[in-house]
Design a protein around this motif. Structure first.
Motif, PDB file in Angstrom:
ATOM      1  N   UNK A 171       4.353   7.799  20.572  1.00 21.63           N
ATOM      2  CA  UNK A 171       4.305   8.422  19.278  1.00 21.63           C
ATOM      3  C   UNK A 171       3.172   6.534  18.618  1.00 21.63           C
ATOM      4  N   UNK A 172       3.691   5.429  18.172  1.00 27.66           N
ATOM      5  CA  UNK A 172       2.380   5.157  18.141  1.00 27.66           C
ATOM      6  C   UNK A 172       1.072   4.426  18.457  1.00 27.66           C
ATOM      7  N   UNK A 173       1.364   4.997  19.934  1.00 28.39           N
ATOM      8  CA  UNK A 173       0.673   4.589  21.047  1.00 28.39           C
ATOM      9  C   UNK A 173      -1.232   4.397  20.575  1.00 28.39           C
ATOM     10  N   UNK A 174      -1.364   5.602  19.958  1.00 27.17           N
ATOM     11  CA  UNK A 174      -3.109   5.360  18.574  1.00 27.17           C
ATOM     12  C   UNK A 174      -2.696   5.384  17.492  1.00 27.17           C
ATOM     13  N   UNK A 175      -1.085   5.870  16.669  1.00 26.87           N
ATOM     14  CA  UNK A 175      -1.125   6.101  15.582  1.00 26.87           C
ATOM     15  C   UNK A 175      -0.721   5.135  14.775  1.00 26.87           C
ATOM     16  N   UNK A 176      -0.838   4.380  13.855  1.00 29.68           N
ATOM     17  CA  UNK A 176      -0.156   2.515  13.281  1.00 29.68           C
ATOM     18  C   UNK A 176       1.257   3.683  12.827  1.00 29.68           C
ATOM     19  N   UNK A 177       2.358   2.653  13.215  1.00 20.90           N
ATOM     20  CA  UNK A 177       3.393   3.241  12.892  1.00 20.90           C
ATOM     21  C   UNK A 177       3.759   3.436  11.524  1.00 20.90           C
ATOM     22  N   UNK A 178       2.936   2.324  10.066  1.00 21.14           N
ATOM     23  CA  UNK A 178       2.965   2.518   9.236  1.00 21.14           C
ATOM     24  C   UNK A 178       1.979   4.071   8.878  1.00 21.14           C
ATOM     25  N   UNK A 179       1.247   4.300   9.235  1.00 25.13           N
ATOM     26  CA  UNK A 179       0.974   5.625   9.223  1.00 25.13           C
ATOM     27  C   UNK A 179       1.454   7.058   9.371  1.00 25.13           C
ATOM     28  N   UNK A 180       2.520   6.801   9.557  1.00 25.64           N
ATOM     29  CA  UNK A 180       3.327   8.075  10.274  1.00 25.64           C
ATOM     30  C   UNK A 180       4.086   8.351   9.031  1.00 25.64           C
ATOM     31  N   UNK A 181       3.838   9.885   8.364  1.00 24.75           N
ATOM     32  CA  UNK A 181       4.256  10.253   7.453  1.00 24.75           C
ATOM     33  C   UNK A 181       5.757  11.204   7.447  1.00 24.75           C
ATOM     34  N   UNK A 182       6.113   9.863   6.025  1.00 25.15           N
ATOM     35  CA  UNK A 182       7.580  10.595   5.588  1.00 25.15           C
ATOM     36  C   UNK A 182       7.267  10.924   3.791  1.00 25.15           C
ATOM     37  N   UNK A 183       7.454  12.757   3.836  1.00 22.53           N
ATOM     38  CA  UNK A 183       7.386  13.486   2.985  1.00 22.53           C
ATOM     39  C   UNK A 183       5.526  13.646   3.566  1.00 22.53           C
ATOM     40  N   UNK A 184       5.569  14.033   2.167  1.00 24.23           N
ATOM     41  CA  UNK A 184       3.980  13.905   2.258  1.00 24.23           C
ATOM     42  C   UNK A 184       2.689  12.961   2.022  1.00 24.23           C
ATOM     43  N   UNK A 185       3.585  11.399   2.864  1.00 22.09           N
ATOM     44  CA  UNK A 185       2.841  10.039   2.697  1.00 22.09           C
ATOM     45  C   UNK A 185       2.739   9.556   3.409  1.00 22.09           C
ATOM     46  N   UNK A 186       2.104   8.627   4.178  1.00 24.49           N
ATOM     47  CA  UNK A 186       2.254   7.825   5.030  1.00 24.49           C
ATOM     48  C   UNK A 186       2.911   6.123   4.790  1.00 24.49           C
ATOM     49  N   UNK A 187       3.981   6.254   5.976  1.00 27.71           N
ATOM     50  CA  UNK A 187       5.345   5.749   5.264  1.00 27.71           C
ATOM     51  C   UNK A 187       4.384   4.347   4.215  1.00 27.71           C
ATOM     52  N   UNK A 188       3.379   3.226   4.696  1.00 23.37           N
ATOM     53  CA  UNK A 188       2.641   2.240   3.923  1.00 23.37           C
ATOM     54  C   UNK A 188       2.343   3.148   2.578  1.00 23.37           C
ATOM     55  N   UNK A 189       2.079   4.173   2.276  1.00 22.85           N
ATOM     56  CA  UNK A 189       1.535   4.292   1.254  1.00 22.85           C
ATOM     57  C   UNK A 189       3.007   4.316   0.388  1.00 22.85           C
ATOM     58  N   UNK A 190       3.883   4.491   0.965  1.00 21.63           N
ATOM     59  CA  UNK A 190       5.461   4.110  -0.592  1.00 21.63           C
ATOM     60  C   UNK A 190       5.440   2.887  -0.658  1.00 21.63           C
ATOM     61  N   UNK A 191       5.016   2.150   0.442  1.00 21.84           N
ATOM     62  CA  UNK A 191       5.304   0.576  -0.001  1.00 21.84           C
ATOM     63  C   UNK A 191       4.549  -0.150  -1.322  1.00 21.84           C
ATOM     64  N   UNK A 192       3.040   0.907  -0.982  1.00 21.70           N
ATOM     65  CA  UNK A 192       2.065   0.482  -1.918  1.00 21.70           C
ATOM     66  C   UNK A 192       2.254   0.888  -3.861  1.00 21.70           C
ATOM     67  N   UNK A 193       2.782   2.358  -3.277  1.00 23.38           N
ATOM     68  CA  UNK A 193       3.031   3.684  -4.671  1.00 23.38           C
ATOM     69  C   UNK A 193       3.717   1.685  -4.973  1.00 23.38           C
ATOM     70  N   UNK A 194       5.661   1.510  -4.283  1.00 25.48           N
ATOM     71  CA  UNK A 194       7.142   0.540  -4.893  1.00 25.48           C
ATOM     72  C   UNK A 194       6.236  -0.527  -5.115  1.00 25.48           C
ATOM     73  N   UNK A 195       5.317  -1.089  -5.314  1.00 25.40           N
ATOM     74  CA  UNK A 195       4.676  -2.524  -5.429  1.00 25.40           C
ATOM     75  C   UNK A 195       3.215  -1.940  -7.353  1.00 25.40           C
TER      76      UNK A 195
END
Length: 311
Positions: A22-46
């Motif tokens: 799954x992460x061969x071409x897509x960074x794991x940080x950009x995989x969606x959780x809900x309607x946002x990539x997972x790293x966006x959840x972290x940025x929003x928290x900060x």
């Protein structure tokens, strides 16, 4: 009062090997959780916790992260021209989030290990304390995890680790803290961490789950580790090792986080995070609950008929 925490590091240079292909071409940080990539959840928290300077440490193949947070006026203009106002607003909001967090990017250099990106970023931070959050964790809490860690730091002026209660049978999955003193309200004085102990050897029933307030003393320990690595070229540079070295003679605390934690770093936990996020969505939640009921009744969700099993 201790120095105000305004800086944070998100190490995002890992390969995501547990999620291949799954992460061969897509960074794991950009995989969606809900309607946002997972790293966006972290940025929003900060950003919600008052952080105004976020450094994302990246490696090759992570350009999609930067593209996600970069403003895209042409796309916004096209969406508005097409009458898709809600989508245009959503795209602009992500860029505004990056502006509020003043996101900068740093290429990772140095030995392998999760301490290296922290040391890379710290070179630009002087003697300021910083938050470190992994980009494959999603927390759902009334008070953001980052804010809970900041409050614990303000109460102690010392490094703080995020902790969660743990089933002792799961101890071999985590770093487990050695608790010296329970100070109430989830604040624990700790003597360090034992990495992935057997259940019989676990020193407590808590797990360190990826969230830290790091102070200059721990950065000094990371520098020493890195120097030894260059002298011998063996092993890896781990943040846990630096914390343990620091805790041998100075105070370190753990804060038990109030909220739900979802780890997206392996396939099973990623699916749980996806499902849990979708269940809270006003549109998707009812659909998934209906699907779960159908599966529980033995109904084939694709055909709407009851499935049968022959032996």
């Amino acid at each position: 009062m201790p120095p105000t925490i305004r800086r944070a590091v998100i190490p995002a240079a890992g390969l995501g090997s547990r999620l291949l292909p799954l992460t061969k071409a897509t960074p794991k940080e950009m995989l969606p959780v809900g309607d946002k990539p997972v790293i966006e959840h972290t940025v929003r928290e900060l950003v919600a916790s008052g952080i105004t300077d976020i450094t994302i440490v990246v490696s090759g193949g992570k350009a999609l992260i930067q593209e996600h947070f970069r403003p895209n006026p042409a796309l916004v203009e096209q969406l508005r021209a097409d009458g898709k106002t809600a989508y245009a607003d959503a795209v602009e909001e992500v860029a505004e989030l990056a502006r509020k967090g003043h996101i900068t990017y740093l290429d990772q250099h140095g030995p392998y290990g999760n301490g290296t990106p922290v040391l890379n970023a710290a070179r630009n931070f002087g003697d300021e304390p910083m938050l470190v959050l992994w980009p494959d964790d999603v927390f759902v809490a009334d008070v953001p995890r980052a804010q809970q860690l900041i409050r614990a730091y303000e109460a102690t002026s010392c490094p703080v680790l995020a902790l969660m209660p743990m089933d002792p049978a799961d101890s071999q999955r985590y770093g487990v803290p050695v608790v010296k003193e329970d100070l109430d309200d989830g604040l624990l004085r700790i003597n360090g961490l034992v990495e992935k102990p057997k259940p019989a050897d676990a020193p407590s029933s808590y797990a360190a789950i990826g969230g830290y307030v790091i102070t200059p003393g721990i950065i000094d320990e990371l520098r020493e580790q890195t120097k030894r690595w260059y002298d011998h070229r063996e092993g890896e540079v781990y943040l846990t090792d630096a914390i343990n070295a620091y805790a041998a003679s100075r105070a370190v605390y753990g804060q038990v986080i109030q909220g739900r934690w979802y780890d997206t770093g392996n396939p099973a936990d990623y699916l749980v995070a996806q499902f849990a996020s979708a269940l809270t969505h006003p549109e998707y939640g009812p659909v998934l609950r209906r699907l779960a009921r159908e599966l529980g009744d033995g109904q084939d969700p694709a055909s709407g008929t009851q499935s049968t099993t022959t032996t």
